[in-house]
Design a protein around this motif. Structure first.
Motif, PDB file in Angstrom:
ATOM      1  N   GLY A 310       0.834  -1.209   0.000  1.00  0.00           N
ATOM      2  CA  GLY A 310       0.000   0.000   0.000  1.00  0.00           C
ATOM      3  C   GLY A 310       0.864   1.252   0.000  1.00  0.00           C
ATOM      4  N   TRP A 471      -6.098   1.922 -11.661  1.00  0.00           N
ATOM      5  CA  TRP A 471      -6.726   0.883 -10.854  1.00  0.00           C
ATOM      6  C   TRP A 471      -5.763  -0.281 -10.731  1.00  0.00           C
TER       7      TRP A 471
ATOM      8  N   ARG B  40     -10.701  13.769  -7.160  1.00  0.00           N
ATOM      9  CA  ARG B  40     -10.637  12.358  -7.538  1.00  0.00           C
ATOM     10  C   ARG B  40      -9.246  11.780  -7.368  1.00  0.00           C
ATOM     11  N   ASP B  41      -8.223  12.577  -7.692  1.00  0.00           N
ATOM     12  CA  ASP B  41      -6.873  12.011  -7.608  1.00  0.00           C
ATOM     13  C   ASP B  41      -6.241  12.183  -6.223  1.00  0.00           C
ATOM     14  N   LYS B  42      -7.043  12.645  -5.266  1.00  0.00           N
ATOM     15  CA  LYS B  42      -6.569  12.644  -3.871  1.00  0.00           C
ATOM     16  C   LYS B  42      -7.385  11.648  -3.047  1.00  0.00           C
ATOM     17  N   ALA B  44      -8.699   7.496  -2.695  1.00  0.00           N
ATOM     18  CA  ALA B  44      -8.471   6.119  -3.130  1.00  0.00           C
ATOM     19  C   ALA B  44      -9.483   5.195  -2.474  1.00  0.00           C
ATOM     20  N   HIS B  57     -13.546  -0.652  -8.983  1.00  0.00           N
ATOM     21  CA  HIS B  57     -13.496  -0.461 -10.438  1.00  0.00           C
ATOM     22  C   HIS B  57     -14.637   0.415 -10.950  1.00  0.00           C
ATOM     23  N   ILE B  59     -15.747   3.131  -9.391  1.00  0.00           N
ATOM     24  CA  ILE B  59     -15.618   4.495  -8.881  1.00  0.00           C
ATOM     25  C   ILE B  59     -14.399   5.156  -9.520  1.00  0.00           C
ATOM     26  N   ASN B  60     -14.595   6.362  -9.998  1.00  0.00           N
ATOM     27  CA  ASN B  60     -13.542   7.036 -10.765  1.00  0.00           C
ATOM     28  C   ASN B  60     -12.630   7.864  -9.851  1.00  0.00           C
ATOM     29  N   THR B  61     -11.950   7.151  -8.984  1.00  0.00           N
ATOM     30  CA  THR B  61     -10.860   7.723  -8.181  1.00  0.00           C
ATOM     31  C   THR B  61      -9.753   6.674  -8.279  1.00  0.00           C
ATOM     32  N   TYR B  62      -8.653   6.874  -7.579  1.00  0.00           N
ATOM     33  CA  TYR B  62      -7.693   5.766  -7.508  1.00  0.00           C
ATOM     34  C   TYR B  62      -8.414   4.564  -6.932  1.00  0.00           C
ATOM     35  N   GLY B  63      -8.195   3.383  -7.517  1.00  0.00           N
ATOM     36  CA  GLY B  63      -8.918   2.195  -7.064  1.00  0.00           C
ATOM     37  C   GLY B  63      -7.987   1.002  -6.909  1.00  0.00           C
ATOM     38  N   VAL B  64      -7.984   0.423  -5.734  1.00  0.00           N
ATOM     39  CA  VAL B  64      -7.061  -0.681  -5.475  1.00  0.00           C
ATOM     40  C   VAL B  64      -7.848  -1.888  -4.981  1.00  0.00           C
ATOM     41  N   HIS B  65      -7.981  -2.861  -5.842  1.00  0.00           N
ATOM     42  CA  HIS B  65      -8.746  -4.079  -5.567  1.00  0.00           C
ATOM     43  C   HIS B  65      -7.742  -5.102  -5.035  1.00  0.00           C
ATOM     44  N   ALA B  78      -1.047   2.711   2.599  1.00  0.00           N
ATOM     45  CA  ALA B  78      -1.114   3.895   1.737  1.00  0.00           C
ATOM     46  C   ALA B  78      -1.360   5.159   2.562  1.00  0.00           C
ATOM     47  N   ASN B  82       1.048   8.312   2.744  1.00  0.00           N
ATOM     48  CA  ASN B  82       0.542   9.579   2.218  1.00  0.00           C
ATOM     49  C   ASN B  82      -0.732   9.994   2.950  1.00  0.00           C
ATOM     50  N   MET B  85      -4.087  11.650   1.507  1.00  0.00           N
ATOM     51  CA  MET B  85      -5.106  10.958   0.726  1.00  0.00           C
ATOM     52  C   MET B  85      -6.355  10.708   1.574  1.00  0.00           C
TER      53      MET B  85
END
Lengths: 636, 320
Positions: A310, A471, B40-42, B44, B57, B59-65, B78, B82, B85
């Protein structure tokens, strides 16, 4: 002047200050110009079980321990029972005279298999099952005995300093043992006083008592003991020499190369690295405000690995540090880092497996496990350092590999290195170059994290970067990082990722893949910490006119087959030396280089190899008397 | 220009079953993000594995599956690296309270400033309907060969006991209320937990939309058209107002008691809120004074391609 090669051994129950005693001794020797190679052995136990430290001291660069002990300092019975045989003829044993009548049945920490072997030995020599019995054998072997009552030293000291509290301070037995030893070898006393002052610099009162005890014991030794032929009076010191503990190389490397997050879960022998990092969490930065390393103790190794990934997704250089059992828990996530092309570093201080194995003992057990760790095919790097000095610079390199190739890197270290204390050249951080590869500082236009590129590496955004949205998924994904099950795209993505293995072999310079110390008709291949004892053994054979080569493989996955086979093309006999049961490097070698290993020298007692025993086995191979598989057994 | 809800949607095809409660949750998240105007880019979204895992997937931001049970580990890493965020983690009840239960508890103890939303439907959907940790003992959903042999986890109770400092429950078919809860959760200073009751129309034939609507009941719940009621409508005060043991104990205890209500009356809303406990990032700042201004992700680690970290003092101390 004849050359110095002296081994001092101190032993005692865990928690009695064996380690700090050895640290004082090592530091004094290093201060006085000697090269030092010390190694700690201990049980998985907090208090009471036997631990010992063997410190080898030389006027030349040394890379290992030897079997022979020149002087043993003991303040308990168990140390004598376990180590009396290691002391050479002409060597000495300093021991507590009050222990002479102690019989083996009074030492409850002597485990049954050892006790049985000891009794057999004593029986065969017709000696009583007591300290007096083993010391008689030592004496017959030509060992000089230096009895002293530790208790009366404390009593006298208490009287002389008018500090009755000292009488019961058996915690100082270690300092007394060290000081008696240094007196015996005529080490100048100033360095002892100075070293104790340095080690206890934050506890002035304790420093003072210890200095008094040291002074008294040192003088006692020079006044009362005689007939010891060895001396350590000091030599010219090489400027810029460090005395480091094995785990400090990777820790300092991480600080220098910009690793700023390290989550970890406590495990022997890896935790020391994380604790050292946390103890130095605030970092000075040249021409900038202070930096820091966030060292996070997690609930398990799975979380440690998850947090590391992360954190790495934010563009932060991130690592975790563990040992075999912890690494086993991380492997599902290793695959996630692989498919998502996340640069992370896992420092694995290996120990003896399988399972909990010998939790505080050495083993190079995880090579094949690391190479094959994780389900499915994905690119990764497995890299091994041979000693603490290498590990500093290697740490810098592997963070670059991780960034440039966007792969997880497993850095193999081990318990032998972790619990050694050695002198080496001062680390030079200006040699740590930083290459972040295709990490982006800004994004313009449409961005695709997993864009298909000519070299198979995509520009890498990071969480929080303007316009850099991407993503991730553990599923197969398209260029943006969304799930796909399309068969054609699947093949493209697999091929893209796996092409990284060829790129790694192409881009990493040969000198970082493997190190040749000379190739002869007969050449040893090895990896990791086994390098040291092999180097010293080869040196010993050279003095007898026997030349044996050595190739140390550092990049173990992807295996640099072309380079390693080109190095070995003229060698006739290949000998694989490593600290595990199955000869894991040998297997990897044979899988990649279509050639058989001729001999294996293996050790899996959990104790590190000594150069003496490798020398013996190599000699047997030279004389054609060796088994195909030589198994080493030295060490208590 | 202000962002609209549509800006937080991706064009990824949504393959949840028709009528799935997950739709309501993802809509509520998107509405909440839009209402808060989060960049959006701040932001996740981290997700676990299972149907709910696909949320990131959509949602239009950073996406971590991420992986099954492990979403909190990635998300916390994360956030620590940071802290600027906005981090929201989502996952199923099997994911977070079964395989991930250890991380759930540990995350509570840390109290990082982020949000965790559990899609709570009582079954493992993607593996065809096995019992999940919130299914009650003895209940038998339609694909179980025999009744459930395990006692259920109480998500609200576990969160409170683990140290989460904002604990709430929503219902996936009350999207506006859920959106408000998400906004409160994200704005909370500390780790916030949202247990979202979410019918699985395919595998959970017990806790269906009709069941939550109370259509089977003869009593007043039927009059209300719901088993569900809102805590805020009852004068319930979840907030720990001052740092005294008696106050903390009272608020903890009442939330635990409320969390046990089930059956014909099911409370939603905020159960517990405590902003007196310091978030983990502040605990790090106590050790590392400039951590928040110069967190790991912002640090400059090189100058002209070479290390700029000065370790000379440590090396001096090791030099002999």
């Amino acid at each position: 002047m004849s050359s110095t090669d002296f081994t001092w051994l101190i032993g005692g129950p865990q928690g009695s200050g064996v380690e700090s005693g050895a640290n004082i001794f090592s530091r004094v020797c290093a201060e006085m110009g000697y090269q030092v190679f010390g190694k700690r052995e201990f049980y998985s136990n907090i208090k009471g079980e036997h631990s010992y430290f063997a410190v080898r001291v030389s006027d030349k660069k040394i890379h290992s321990n030897v079997n022979d002990v020149t002087l043993m300092a003991s303040f308990d019975a168990e140390t004598i029972f376990r180590h009396y045989k290691e002391v050479i003829s002409g060597g000495g044993i300093i021991y507590d005279a009050d222990l002479e009548d102690t019989t083996t049945d009074k030492v409850h920490t002597l485990d049954p298999p050892f006790r049985e072997r000891l009794h057999k030995e004593l029986e065969s020599k017709n000696k009583p099952f007591s300290i007096a019995g083993v010391l008689e054998i030592a004496k017959e072997n030509g060992v000089k005995l230096f009895p002293v009552s530790f208790k009366s030293i404390l009593e006298t000291l208490a009287e002389e300093t008018e500090n009755p509290r000292l009488k019961g301070l058996i915690r100082m037995y270690n300092v007394i043992g060290v000081s008696l030893s240094l007196g015996l070898v005529k080490m100048p006393p100033d360095s002892l006083q100075k070293t104790i002052g340095t080690i206890f610099s934050k506890k002035k009162e304790i420093a003072k008592i210890n200095q008094q005890a040291a002074n008294y014991s040192y003088n006692y030794s020079t006044a009362k003991f005689e007939g010891f032929d060895y001396s350590l009076t000091g030599i010219e010191k090489e400027p810029g020499t460090l005395l480091v503990q094995g785990f400090q190389g990777t820790a300092l490397g991480k600080m220098a190369c910009g690793c700023r997050v390290q989550p970890y879960y406590p495990i022997t022998p890896a935790s020391d690295e994380s604790v050292f990092l946390e103890s130095n969490e605030i970092l000075e930065v040249i021409d900038d405000r202070p930096g820091s390393t966030a060292v996070i103790q997690t609930e398990d190794e799975i979380c440690a690995m998850g947090m590391t990934i992360g954190s790495a997704l934010t563009g932060t250089r991130s690592a975790t540090c563990t040992s075999g059992p912890g690494f086993a828990l991380m492997t599902e996530m290793l695959g996630w880092a692989g498919i998502n092309e996340v640069p992370v570093v896992i420092t694995n201080y290996q120990r003896s497996g399988p399972s909990t194995g010998l939790p505080t003992r050495h083993g190079q057990d995880d090579l094949l496990f690391s190479v094959f760790a994780g389900h499915g095919d994905f690119p990764k790097i497995v890299y091994a350092s041979g000693d603490v000095e290498e590990s500093f610079y290697d740490t810098g390199n592997i963070f670059n590999y991780a960034d440039v190739f966007q792969v997880p890197v497993i850095h193999l270290m081990d318990k032998f290195i972790a619990s050694s204390v050695v002198t080496c050249k001062r680390f030079d951080p200006s040699k740590i170059s930083i290459n972040r590869g295709k990490l982006l500082d800004k994004v313009e236009g449409e961005y695709e994290r997993f864009a298909l590129t000519d070299d198979g590496v995509s520009p890498r955004s990071r969480l929080g970067l303007d316009n850099g949205i991407f993503w991730n998924t553990g599923d197969e994904s398209d260029e943006k990082g969304h799930i796909t099950e399309d068969p054609i795209l699947r093949v493209k993505m697999m091929d893209k990722r796996m092409s990284r293995l060829d790129l790694i072999l192409k881009e990493i310079p040969d000198v970082e893949k493997a190190v040749s110390f000379g190739v002869e008709d007969m050449t040893v291949i090895t990896w990791g910490s086994s390098k040291g004892p092999v180097l010293d053994a080869i040196e010993m054979l050279k003095k007898e006119g026997i030349s044996i080569g050595l190739v140390q493989v550092k990049l173990l996955h992807p295996f640099p087959a072309d380079y390693v086979s080109s190095l070995l093309k003229d060698t006739k006999t290949i000998i694989d030396v490593e600290a595990n049961h199955s000869g894991q490097l040998g297997k990897l070698f044979k899988q990649n280089v279509p050639r058989d290993i001729d001999y294996f020298i293996l050790k899996y007692t959990g104790r590190a190899m000594t150069s003496t025993e490798i020398y013996d086995s190599l000699k047997k191979i030279v004389e054609n008397k060796a088994e195909k598989r030589e198994v080493l057994m030295h060490g208590a | 220009m202000a962002l609209k809800m549509a800006d937080y949607k991706t064009d990824v095809h949504n393959d949840w079953c028709p009528g799935c409660g997950d739709f309501g949750i993802v809509n509520a998240i998107q509405m909440a993000l839009a209402e808060m105007g989060l960049q959006r880019d701040k932001t996740a979204i981290f997700s676990g594995i299972g149907c709910s895992g696909k949320t990131s997937h959509y949602i239009n931001t950073y996406g971590v599956h991420t992986l099954h049970g492990r979403v909190l580990t990635f998300a916390q890493g994360a956030k620590i690296a940071n802290p600027e965020m906005t981090v929201v983690a989502v996952g199923g009840d099997g994911d977070g309270l079964g395989i991930g239960a250890g991380h759930f508890v540990a995350a509570g103890r840390r109290n990082l400033n982020m949000t965790y939303i559990i899609f709570d439907n009582g079954v493992y959907g993607l593996t065809k309907g096995q019992a999940s940790p919130t299914l009650k003992l003895g209940e038998q959903t339609k694909s179980l060969p025999s009744p459930n042999t395990n006692y259920n986890v109480n998500p609200i109770g576990l969160a409170v006991a683990s140290g989460f400092t904002f604990v709430a429950r929503g219902y996936s078919y009350d999207v506006r209320h859920l959106k408000d809860l998400i906004i409160q959760a994200v704005n909370h200073k500390g780790l916030s937990f949202l247990d979202v009751l979410q019918p699985c129309p395919t595998y959970n034939d017990l806790n269906t939309r009709d069941w939550y609507a109370g259509t089977d009941l003869m009593d007043e719940a039927q009059k209300r058209h719901s088993r569900i009621y809102k805590l805020e409508d009852t004068g319930y005060d979840p907030v720990v107002h001052y740092n005294e043991e008696s106050e903390v104990n009272e608020k903890l205890t009442q939330s635990l008691i409320k969390s046990l209500e089930w059956g014909n009356k099911i409370p939603i809303g905020v159960f517990y809120k405590n902003e007196i406990i310091t978030p983990y990032t502040h605990r790090l700042r106590d050790k590392i004074p400039n951590y928040l201004e110069n967190p790991p992700a912002k640090q400059n680690i090189s100058k002209n391609g070479v290390s700029n970290t000065d370790i000379s003092q440590i090396l001096d101390s090791l030099e002999v």
